[in-house]
Motif scaffolding. Structure first.
Motif, PDB file in Angstrom:
ATOM      1  N   ARG A   1     101.798   4.865 -35.206  1.00  0.00           N
ATOM      2  CA  ARG A   1     101.492   5.374 -33.869  1.00  0.00           C
ATOM      3  C   ARG A   1     100.646   6.650 -33.899  1.00  0.00           C
ATOM      4  N   ARG A   2     100.419   7.195 -35.089  1.00  0.00           N
ATOM      5  CA  ARG A   2      99.520   8.346 -35.208  1.00  0.00           C
ATOM      6  C   ARG A   2      98.331   8.027 -36.114  1.00  0.00           C
ATOM      7  N   THR A   3      98.042   6.759 -36.276  1.00  0.00           N
ATOM      8  CA  THR A   3      96.933   6.381 -37.141  1.00  0.00           C
ATOM      9  C   THR A   3      95.595   6.801 -36.540  1.00  0.00           C
ATOM     10  N   LEU A   4      94.636   7.071 -37.415  1.00  0.00           N
ATOM     11  CA  LEU A   4      93.270   7.380 -36.974  1.00  0.00           C
ATOM     12  C   LEU A   4      92.412   6.119 -36.884  1.00  0.00           C
ATOM     13  N   HIS A   5      92.983   4.963 -37.149  1.00  0.00           N
ATOM     14  CA  HIS A   5      92.278   3.688 -37.003  1.00  0.00           C
ATOM     15  C   HIS A   5      92.556   3.166 -35.592  1.00  0.00           C
TER      16      HIS A   5
ATOM     17  N   GLU B   1      93.605   8.563 -26.014  1.00  0.00           N
ATOM     18  CA  GLU B   1      94.654   9.126 -25.174  1.00  0.00           C
ATOM     19  C   GLU B   1      96.036   8.851 -25.779  1.00  0.00           C
ATOM     20  N   LEU B   2      96.230   7.643 -26.300  1.00  0.00           N
ATOM     21  CA  LEU B   2      97.508   7.324 -26.934  1.00  0.00           C
ATOM     22  C   LEU B   2      97.728   8.151 -28.193  1.00  0.00           C
ATOM     23  N   LEU B   3      96.688   8.291 -29.015  1.00  0.00           N
ATOM     24  CA  LEU B   3      96.806   9.119 -30.208  1.00  0.00           C
ATOM     25  C   LEU B   3      97.148  10.554 -29.826  1.00  0.00           C
ATOM     26  N   HIS B   4      96.466  11.081 -28.827  1.00  0.00           N
ATOM     27  CA  HIS B   4      96.727  12.445 -28.376  1.00  0.00           C
ATOM     28  C   HIS B   4      98.175  12.593 -27.900  1.00  0.00           C
ATOM     29  N   ARG B   5      98.642  11.620 -27.152  1.00  0.00           N
ATOM     30  CA  ARG B   5     100.025  11.645 -26.671  1.00  0.00           C
ATOM     31  C   ARG B   5     101.002  11.641 -27.838  1.00  0.00           C
TER      32      ARG B   5
ATOM     33  N   ASP C   1      94.638  19.579 -31.544  1.00  0.00           N
ATOM     34  CA  ASP C   1      93.533  20.320 -30.921  1.00  0.00           C
ATOM     35  C   ASP C   1      92.199  19.614 -31.138  1.00  0.00           C
ATOM     36  N   ALA C   2      92.006  19.019 -32.320  1.00  0.00           N
ATOM     37  CA  ALA C   2      90.747  18.330 -32.590  1.00  0.00           C
ATOM     38  C   ALA C   2      90.586  17.112 -31.693  1.00  0.00           C
ATOM     39  N   VAL C   3      91.682  16.382 -31.471  1.00  0.00           N
ATOM     40  CA  VAL C   3      91.624  15.220 -30.577  1.00  0.00           C
ATOM     41  C   VAL C   3      91.442  15.685 -29.131  1.00  0.00           C
ATOM     42  N   THR C   4      92.072  16.780 -28.763  1.00  0.00           N
ATOM     43  CA  THR C   4      91.861  17.359 -27.434  1.00  0.00           C
ATOM     44  C   THR C   4      90.389  17.686 -27.220  1.00  0.00           C
ATOM     45  N   ALA C   5      89.744  18.228 -28.250  1.00  0.00           N
ATOM     46  CA  ALA C   5      88.332  18.581 -28.144  1.00  0.00           C
ATOM     47  C   ALA C   5      87.468  17.349 -27.896  1.00  0.00           C
TER      48      ALA C   5
END
Length: 203
Positions: free
Chosen positions: A80-84, A150-154, A165-169
Motif C-alpha cells: 500500500r506504500r509502493t512507488l509502482h 492520492e492513495l500513496l499520499h494517504r 513531503d515529496a509526494v505532496t510536492a
C-alpha cells in the motif's frame, strides 16, 4: 526559435524532476546530487518548493545506512506504500500487465526510454518523463495516475516519513480535483480503462 515554457510550467517540471530524484533509493548517485537539487530549488517558486526543501534537507542530514533502511521500510515492506503506481489502480491482475505495456508504448511514442531495470509505472520514472515531456503528454500520464498518487499520499500519512513531503510536492503541481479514488486495488479484471496509448499507439 524554440519557444520557452511559461514560468509556472517550468517550475512544475522542476518540482517533478527533483521529487523524482528524492523518491529514488538513496544510493551514492542520489545523495551526490543533493547539492544540485537544493540549488535548483532556489531557482523556482510556487507550490511544492517548501515540501521538497524538507525532503532534501532530510536526505542531506541523514546517515546513509539509516536513510537506506528507512526507504526500504517505507516503500518495500507494504504494497500500500509502493512507488509502482499501477498497483493502486489495477492490483495484482492481468490488467496491470496491460497498463504497463501500454505505458511503455506511450513513452516510446514520445521518445522516452526508461532504464531497462525499471518498470514504467515506478513513480521516479513517471516524474522523469513528466518533467521532460511536452505539457500535453505529461498531463496525460499524471492525470491517469493522479488517483494512485492520492492513495500513496494517504497511506504515507500513516507513517512518520519525510517522503510524504515529496509526494505532496508532486500533487501540488496537479489540478486540485483528481479522478475518483478507489478504496482498494481491484482483485478482478474490472475497474479503470487501460492507460491510453495516445496518437500513434505503438512503434
Amino acid at each position: 526559435m524554440k519557444r520557452l515554457r511559461p514560468r509556472a510550467t517550468r517550475d512544475h517540471a522542476a518540482v517533478r524532476q527533483i521529487a523524482g530524484w528524492c523518491l529514488q533509493y538513496p544510493d551514492e548517485a542520489v545523495l551526490g546530487k543533493l547539492g544540485l537539487l537544493r540549488a535548483c530549488l532556489d531557482e523556482i517558486a510556487g507550490p511544492g518548493r517548501d515540501e521538497l526543501r524538507r525532503t532534501v534537507a532530510y536526505l542531506e542530514q541523514g546517515d546513509p545506512r539509516e536513510l537506506a533502511s528507512h526507504y526500504i521500510e517505507v516503500f518495500d515492506r507494504k504494497p500500500r506504500r509502493t512507488l509502482h503506481l499501477s498497483w493502486f489502480l489495477d492490483g495484482d491482475t492481468r490488467r496491470r500487465g496491460e497498463t504497463l505495456a501500454a505505458l511503455r508504448r506511450f513513452y516510446r511514442t514520445h521518445g522516452f526510454s526508461p532504464a531497462e531495470n525499471e518498470l514504467p509505472d515506478f513513480l521516479p520514472v513517471i516524474l522523469e518523463f513528466a518533467a521532460a515531456a511536452d505539457p500535453g503528454a505529461a498531463g496525460q500520464v499524471l492525470s491517469r495516475f493522479h488517483p494512485a498518487l492520492e492513495l500513496l499520499h494517504r497511506n504515507l500519512s500513516t507513517v512518520d516519513t519525510p517522503y510524504r513531503d515529496a509526494v505532496t510536492a508532486v500533487l501540488a503541481t496537479l489540478p486540485a480535483v483528481p479522478a475518483p479514488i478507489p478504496a482498494d486495488p481491484p482483485a478482478e479484471l474490472v475497474g479503470l480503462d487501460p492507460f491510453p496509448t495516445g496518437a500513434g499507439g505503438g512503434r
